[in-house]
Design a protein around this motif. Structure first.
Motif, mmCIF file in Angstrom:
data_model
loop_
_atom_site.group_PDB
_atom_site.id
_atom_site.type_symbol
_atom_site.label_atom_id
_atom_site.label_comp_id
_atom_site.label_asym_id
_atom_site.label_seq_id
_atom_site.Cartn_x
_atom_site.Cartn_y
_atom_site.Cartn_z
ATOM 1 N N LEU A 111 43.771 34.500 40.902
ATOM 2 C CA LEU A 111 42.534 34.910 41.582
ATOM 3 C C LEU A 111 41.580 33.739 41.842
ATOM 4 O O LEU A 111 40.620 33.879 42.608
ATOM 5 C CB LEU A 111 41.797 35.958 40.744
ATOM 6 C CG LEU A 111 42.541 37.252 40.426
ATOM 7 C CD1 LEU A 111 41.693 38.105 39.493
ATOM 8 C CD2 LEU A 111 42.836 38.001 41.715
ATOM 9 N N SER A 114 40.708 32.572 45.604
ATOM 10 C CA SER A 114 39.832 33.456 46.396
ATOM 11 C C SER A 114 38.423 33.488 45.836
ATOM 12 O O SER A 114 37.442 33.572 46.586
ATOM 13 C CB SER A 114 40.425 34.872 46.439
ATOM 14 O OG SER A 114 40.570 35.396 45.129
ATOM 15 N N GLU A 117 36.763 30.228 46.972
ATOM 16 C CA GLU A 117 36.481 30.307 48.399
ATOM 17 C C GLU A 117 35.277 31.204 48.669
ATOM 18 O O GLU A 117 34.398 30.888 49.486
ATOM 19 C CB GLU A 117 37.706 30.833 49.157
ATOM 20 C CG GLU A 117 37.528 30.961 50.660
ATOM 21 C CD GLU A 117 37.311 29.636 51.358
ATOM 22 O OE1 GLU A 117 36.613 29.619 52.392
ATOM 23 O OE2 GLU A 117 37.823 28.609 50.880
ATOM 24 N N SER A 118 35.225 32.328 47.969
ATOM 25 C CA SER A 118 34.103 33.262 48.140
ATOM 26 C C SER A 118 32.784 32.621 47.726
ATOM 27 O O SER A 118 31.764 32.780 48.403
ATOM 28 C CB SER A 118 34.368 34.521 47.310
ATOM 29 O OG SER A 118 33.266 35.394 47.363
#
Length: 398
Positions: A111, A114, A117-118
């Motif tokens: 995870l 992501s 990136e978020s």
């Protein structure tokens, strides 16, 4: 994206490196707290990730605080086990951006990409919002400076009425929030002596600070030399042009200014005017309801600030009783609907139709109708250029 990772478990650190160093992410992973702190001090990082028990449960908060101070713009993400909620709360209350929950099998590593990136996208969005707000504030300050030179007390000679108006253009940023642009429009009305009234409208190319400063420069020049005796408006415009042609603020990036400069003798009712690339005035006979353009392309000289040796022409006409004179910038004519053909404009035809339909209205009402009708022509999108207009009426002696 540059990512700095401080981790407590060497085996997990190696796996994290394999998963993160793909695509656009370049990650530096270290299990050495001193190296982690030095990297934070020396590098520029988009996102920082650290285990919340790195280098130990007792020392991790102090390290987090140092890294936050060294990289105040980078979001710091934490990783902790389920039983460390109390420990986590301390970090969250001191600026931890987000966290992931670790599991013994290491599946949380899947995870991390992501989550990182978020976090990066959230920070970029926040920075864009802050930049747009600063831009809005700067534009507003320049716009207020520009509007400060718009005359408030308009002289009204006997037998005449005068109305004038300026409206800025708008752009939209961050969705539907409008920004009122600092513009390049300017009008002025002042008395030279007991019988001569000066009427002018200027329009600098473009929008923003440069256009605003160009107009401010022109206004300063006009007021510096207005006391000189100029029998002919063309001579006055030629001198303004010559001086502006030497100003970098005007000429930079192909800039220029259009201007309509008029003198009205309120004793003889003789109007003399000179155009420097500006739309020609319109004369409205209220008795016949006929609207006439005064002059054409042959009388329109080159815009100011391009050629210091440009020759300008003056035109003289009588202003009869019960007539109105309109001087305007092209923001009025160039109004067009959103998504439509920009050549399908409000234009001179729209102005003439509006003037004729407003013949029985007061001068202020007629001017207001010009702005309302041109705005309505855009079908809600608004005028894309700032707009100035001066409307002068010679009243009947009867």
């Amino acid at each position: 994206m540059q990512v700095l990772v401080g981790w407590d478990n060497p085996n997990e650190a190696e796996t994290i490196g394999l998963f993160l160093n793909v695509g656009d992410i370049q990650a530096k992973i270290t299990t050495d707290p001193e190296e982690f702190e030095n990297a934070a001090a020396m590098g520029v990082w988009d996102v920082i990730l650290m285990a919340l028990n790195f280098p130990s449960l007792e020392k991790s908060f102090a390290l987090f605080t140092k890294v936050r101070a060294l990289q105040p713009e980078a979001p710091v993400l934490g990783a902790c086990y389920q039983g460390e909620v109390v420990h986590l709360a301390r970090f969250m209350s001191h600026g931890l951006h987000n966290f992931v929950t670790r599991d013994a099998g290491g599946e949380f590593i899947l995870l991390l990409g992501s989550v990182i990136e978020s976090a990066n996208q959230a920070v970029l969005a926040q920075r864009s919002k802050q930049l747009a707000e600063r831009l809005r504030e700067e534009i507003e300050s320049v716009r207020q400076l520009q509007e400060s030179v718009i005359p408030r007390d308009i002289p009204t000679p006997p037998g005449y009425r005068i109305a004038a108006r300026y409206e800025p253009a708008q752009i939209r940023v961050l969705g539907d929030q409008p920004v009122i642009l600092a513009g390049g429009d300017y009008y002025d009305i002042f008395s030279m002596d007991a019988n001569n009234l000066i009427l002018l409208v200027g329009d600098a190319a473009g929008h923003g600070i440069k256009a605003c400063m160009s107009i401010m420069t022109m206004r300063t020049l006009i007021h510096m030399i207005q006391d000189k005796s100029y029998v002919d408006t063309a001579h006055f415009v030629a001198e303004v042009n010559q001086r502006l042609a030497n100003k970098a603020i005007v000429q930079d990036e192909g800039g220029f200014i259009t201007m309509m400069y008029c003198t009205l003798n309120t004793a003889t009712h003789r109007l003399q005017y000179t155009s420097a690339g500006h739309p020609m005035p319109l004369l409205h006979n209220l008795r016949t309801n006929e609207v006439t353009q005064l002059g054409g392309e042959a009388e329109a000289g080159m815009p100011l600030g391009i050629d210091p040796n440009e020759t300008y022409h003056s035109v003289s006409v009588d202003m009869p009783e019960d007539s109105r004179l309109l001087i305007f910038s092209d923001g009025l004519t160039d109004a067009f609907p959103a998504g439509g053909d920009m050549y399908d404009q409000f234009g001179e035809k729209g102005i003439i139709k509006c003037l004729q339909s407003a013949a029985s209205l007061s001068l202020d009402e007629a001017l207001d109708k010009l702005f309302v009708d041109s705005q309505a022509f855009t079908q809600g999108s608004g005028r894309h250029d700032d707009t100035s207009a001066v409307l002068v009426e010679r009243t009947s002696l009867r």
